[in-house]
Design an enzyme around this catalytic site. Sequence first.
Site, PDB file in Angstrom:
ATOM      1  N   HIS A  59      -5.114   1.234  13.967  1.00  0.00           N
ATOM      2  CA  HIS A  59      -6.384   1.284  13.232  1.00  0.00           C
ATOM      3  C   HIS A  59      -7.322   2.283  13.901  1.00  0.00           C
ATOM      4  O   HIS A  59      -8.407   1.927  14.354  1.00  0.00           O
ATOM      5  CB  HIS A  59      -7.040  -0.084  13.180  1.00  0.00           C
ATOM      6  CG  HIS A  59      -6.210  -1.134  12.493  1.00  0.00           C
ATOM      7  ND1 HIS A  59      -5.105  -1.733  13.078  1.00  0.00           N
ATOM      8  CD2 HIS A  59      -6.333  -1.711  11.274  1.00  0.00           C
ATOM      9  CE1 HIS A  59      -4.588  -2.625  12.241  1.00  0.00           C
ATOM     10  NE2 HIS A  59      -5.310  -2.631  11.143  1.00  0.00           N
ATOM     11  N   GLU A 240      -2.039  -2.283   3.288  1.00  0.00           N
ATOM     12  CA  GLU A 240      -1.219  -2.569   4.481  1.00  0.00           C
ATOM     13  C   GLU A 240       0.096  -3.274   4.114  1.00  0.00           C
ATOM     14  O   GLU A 240       1.049  -3.264   4.897  1.00  0.00           O
ATOM     15  CB  GLU A 240      -1.997  -3.456   5.472  1.00  0.00           C
ATOM     16  CG  GLU A 240      -3.126  -2.730   6.175  1.00  0.00           C
ATOM     17  CD  GLU A 240      -3.865  -3.596   7.216  1.00  0.00           C
ATOM     18  OE1 GLU A 240      -4.563  -3.023   8.046  1.00  0.00           O
ATOM     19  OE2 GLU A 240      -3.751  -4.846   7.182  1.00  0.00           O
TER      20      GLU A 240
HETATM   21  C1  DHB Z   1      -9.422  -7.627   9.270  1.00  0.00           C
HETATM   22  C2  DHB Z   1      -8.129  -7.474   8.806  1.00  0.00           C
HETATM   23  C3  DHB Z   1      -7.352  -6.412   9.211  1.00  0.00           C
HETATM   24  O1  DHB Z   1      -6.088  -6.178   8.781  1.00  0.00           O
HETATM   25  C4  DHB Z   1      -7.857  -5.511  10.119  1.00  0.00           C
HETATM   26  O2  DHB Z   1      -7.057  -4.523  10.528  1.00  0.00           O
HETATM   27  C5  DHB Z   1      -9.159  -5.647  10.589  1.00  0.00           C
HETATM   28  C6  DHB Z   1      -9.926  -6.707  10.160  1.00  0.00           C
HETATM   29  C7  DHB Z   1     -10.276  -8.766   8.860  1.00  0.00           C
HETATM   30  O3  DHB Z   1      -9.965  -9.393   7.858  1.00  0.00           O
HETATM   31  O4  DHB Z   1     -11.226  -9.083   9.552  1.00  0.00           O
HETATM   32 FE    FE Z   2      -5.333  -4.148   9.536  1.00  0.00          FE
END
Ligand code: DHB
Ligand code: FE
Length: 279
Positions: A59, A240
């Site tokens: 990320h 994703e």
């Molecule tokens: C959230 C979900 C994710 O897949 C991510 O990478 C970052 C945050 C979330 O729902 O908070």
């Molecule tokens: Fe994520």
Amino acid sequence: MARVVSGMGTSHVPGVGAAMDNGKTHEEYWQELFAGLEPLRAWHRKNVPDVNIIVFNDHATSYSLDSYSTFTIGVGEEFKPADEGWGPRAVPVVKGHPELAWHLVEQLMAEEFDMAVAGSLDVDHGLTVPLSIAYDQPDAWPAPVVPVCVNVIQHPLPTALRCYKLGQAIGRAVASYDENLTIGIWGTGGLSHQLGGERAGVVNPDFDKQFLDNLVGDPLANTKFSHTDFIREAGCEGVEMIMWNVMRGALGDTVTEIHRLYHIPVSATAYGAIILETG
Ligand code: DHB
Ligand code: FE
């Protein structure tokens, strides 16, 4: 010969890791989720493979938005936990399996998948949270990991079909590895979620359930969704889910569903997990 024996799909919501790291899993908000995870964890306690191949996304932790590779394999001896924003979690270093990783690189390149190769790759919640979900809080992770990182951040992204085909090629590459190893493969991320913009917080249980059902009985149906389909139906970050197709592709034609969990809400997402065994 090595063989892929099982697969797991799981969301990788950072808040799940933070709840564990900060001793909050018994708080009301988290109780039901962690109780639901218990059968899944019991299966993992009994079924530790020799190596886990973990398909995840970075990320913008190790990669910057200036430079993203579509598919990367980590060939290092170990991978350090890291995270954008919150910093590294206090979880064990992730040990690699360079020999299997290099074999995958060579076989996948021979099959025309142009993999990026990372000697060092810091791994963020996309990889460490699924390890915590499966294995709780050990002093060391019970199996080494070959990280496979997929770009789902910086468009253009690989298609859902390309991800499935990558998984199939990983399955073939594992089968040509000349050591008797059992391999688990995980796809992380999803399910429906959107973290920003007008539709922040969108979840779509019908779409998620269909996707989970397709994983078991009709995996090719999940290769037909365009990125726009994912974004429309499951939110921007719901894309994703294409990483679950890599996992599913590696398992072969037929699978048996062992466990499934679906829970709303976890942070802004629908939390989903599934365990599949080959055959
Ligand atoms: C959230 C979900 C994710 O897949 C991510 O990478 C970052 C945050 C979330 O729902 O908070
Ligand atoms: Fe994520």
